[in-house]
Design a protein around this motif. Structure first.
Motif, PDB file in Angstrom:
ATOM      1  N   ILE A  98       0.852  -1.184   0.000  1.00  0.00           N
ATOM      2  CA  ILE A  98       0.000   0.000   0.000  1.00  0.00           C
ATOM      3  C   ILE A  98       0.891   1.238   0.000  1.00  0.00           C
ATOM      4  O   ILE A  98       1.744   1.395   0.869  1.00  0.00           O
ATOM      5  CB  ILE A  98      -0.926  -0.004   1.236  1.00  0.00           C
ATOM      6  N   GLY A  99       0.691   2.101  -0.996  1.00  0.00           N
ATOM      7  CA  GLY A  99       1.478   3.317  -1.118  1.00  0.00           C
ATOM      8  C   GLY A  99       0.722   4.514  -0.587  1.00  0.00           C
ATOM      9  O   GLY A  99      -0.460   4.692  -0.864  1.00  0.00           O
ATOM     10  N   ASP A 100       1.421   5.346   0.180  1.00  0.00           N
ATOM     11  CA  ASP A 100       0.828   6.535   0.796  1.00  0.00           C
ATOM     12  C   ASP A 100       0.849   7.702  -0.186  1.00  0.00           C
ATOM     13  O   ASP A 100       1.857   7.958  -0.831  1.00  0.00           O
ATOM     14  CB  ASP A 100       1.622   6.894   2.056  1.00  0.00           C
ATOM     15  N   ILE A 106       5.637   3.067   1.995  1.00  0.00           N
ATOM     16  CA  ILE A 106       4.942   1.856   1.556  1.00  0.00           C
ATOM     17  C   ILE A 106       4.684   0.989   2.784  1.00  0.00           C
ATOM     18  O   ILE A 106       5.576   0.783   3.609  1.00  0.00           O
ATOM     19  CB  ILE A 106       5.763   1.070   0.516  1.00  0.00           C
ATOM     20  N   PHE A 107       3.475   0.484   2.895  1.00  0.00           N
ATOM     21  CA  PHE A 107       3.066  -0.379   3.990  1.00  0.00           C
ATOM     22  C   PHE A 107       2.754  -1.758   3.417  1.00  0.00           C
ATOM     23  O   PHE A 107       1.972  -1.865   2.476  1.00  0.00           O
ATOM     24  CB  PHE A 107       1.825   0.180   4.689  1.00  0.00           C
ATOM     25  N   LYS A 118       5.396  -4.950   7.325  1.00  0.00           N
ATOM     26  CA  LYS A 118       6.566  -4.087   7.231  1.00  0.00           C
ATOM     27  C   LYS A 118       6.136  -2.699   6.791  1.00  0.00           C
ATOM     28  O   LYS A 118       5.216  -2.549   5.990  1.00  0.00           O
ATOM     29  CB  LYS A 118       7.588  -4.649   6.246  1.00  0.00           C
ATOM     30  N   LYS A 119       6.851  -1.712   7.312  1.00  0.00           N
ATOM     31  CA  LYS A 119       6.637  -0.329   6.907  1.00  0.00           C
ATOM     32  C   LYS A 119       7.948   0.165   6.309  1.00  0.00           C
ATOM     33  O   LYS A 119       8.984   0.164   6.972  1.00  0.00           O
ATOM     34  CB  LYS A 119       6.232   0.522   8.109  1.00  0.00           C
ATOM     35  N   ILE A 120       7.912   0.552   5.046  1.00  0.00           N
ATOM     36  CA  ILE A 120       9.101   1.062   4.367  1.00  0.00           C
ATOM     37  C   ILE A 120       8.998   2.584   4.371  1.00  0.00           C
ATOM     38  O   ILE A 120       8.201   3.166   3.628  1.00  0.00           O
ATOM     39  CB  ILE A 120       9.204   0.520   2.929  1.00  0.00           C
ATOM     40  N   LEU A 121       9.787   3.226   5.218  1.00  0.00           N
ATOM     41  CA  LEU A 121       9.711   4.668   5.405  1.00  0.00           C
ATOM     42  C   LEU A 121      10.586   5.410   4.407  1.00  0.00           C
ATOM     43  O   LEU A 121      11.616   4.914   3.967  1.00  0.00           O
ATOM     44  CB  LEU A 121      10.165   5.047   6.816  1.00  0.00           C
TER      45      LEU A 121
END
Length: 195
Positions: A98-100, A106-107, A118-121
């Motif tokens: 999921i893209g913010d 990205i989540f 995972k949360k890709i900050l």
């Protein structure tokens, strides 16, 4: 805004600006049902491996609809730290990427239980416009006005960044691992392996 084909029921789902999802009979084009519940325009529809439908709007929530129970709401996933869903794709491992639309993160979320995997900050300081999955399981995110990123589908690590000069409004993976990016005036095509 978005479409998804549900082969289990031979139905086309369409997400709309009026905050609804409409289910269409493929054979005759008749409207089967209108699903309500979103508070913003429905911008992403994804069919899950079990045949359920995942939907998002410009909010921090993803809804899972049970296709076996007349598309009743199965689960409401609220994602902490997510401002607004701009892009969503089903990864080969069954998780959702999921893209913010606000902060460019990205989540990775498990749609079965709603847990954050995972949360890709800091993917970007701009909107993630699209996420697509390659045949090898890797996935690609396009970022407004900056770049395209290729991610490892197993451990979600960054594999490659391709710098763009224009806004990529949409991306598609072509045969032989070529990538097409639609801009306002033309289409760009890259060999993903060589950039």
């Amino acid at each position: 805004e978005s479409y998804a084909y549900l082969p289990k029921h031979d139905i086309l789902a369409s997400g709309a600006l009026d905050k609804t999802i409409r289910l269409w009979n493929i054979s005759n084009g008749d409207l089967i049902k209108t699903i309500t519940g979103h508070t913003e325009a429905v911008n992403n529809l994804v069919v899950l491996p079990n045949g359920y439908l995942a939907s998002s709007a410009y909010s921090n929530k993803v809804r899972i609809w049970n296709s076996d129970k007349k598309f009743s709401l199965e689960r409401l996933i609220s994602i902490s730290g997510l401002k607004s869903v701009a892009a969503m794709a089903l990864l080969n491992d069954g998780n959702l990427a999921i893209g913010d639309s606000v902060q460019g993160d990205i989540f990775i979320v498990n749609p079965k239980n709603g847990s954050l995997v995972k949360k890709i900050l800091g993917v970007a300081e701009t909107t993630i416009t699209r996420i697509v999955v390659m045949s090898n399981g890797d996935f690609i995110s396009s970022l407004a006005y900056s770049s395209i990123k290729v991610w490892n589908g197993s451990d979600y690590s960054l594999k490659k960044t391709i710098t763009t000069q224009d806004y990529c409004s949409d991306i598609a993976v072509l045969q032989n691992e070529y990538l097409a990016c639609g801009t306002y005036n033309y289409t760009l095509i890259w060999d993903i392996n060589t950039s």
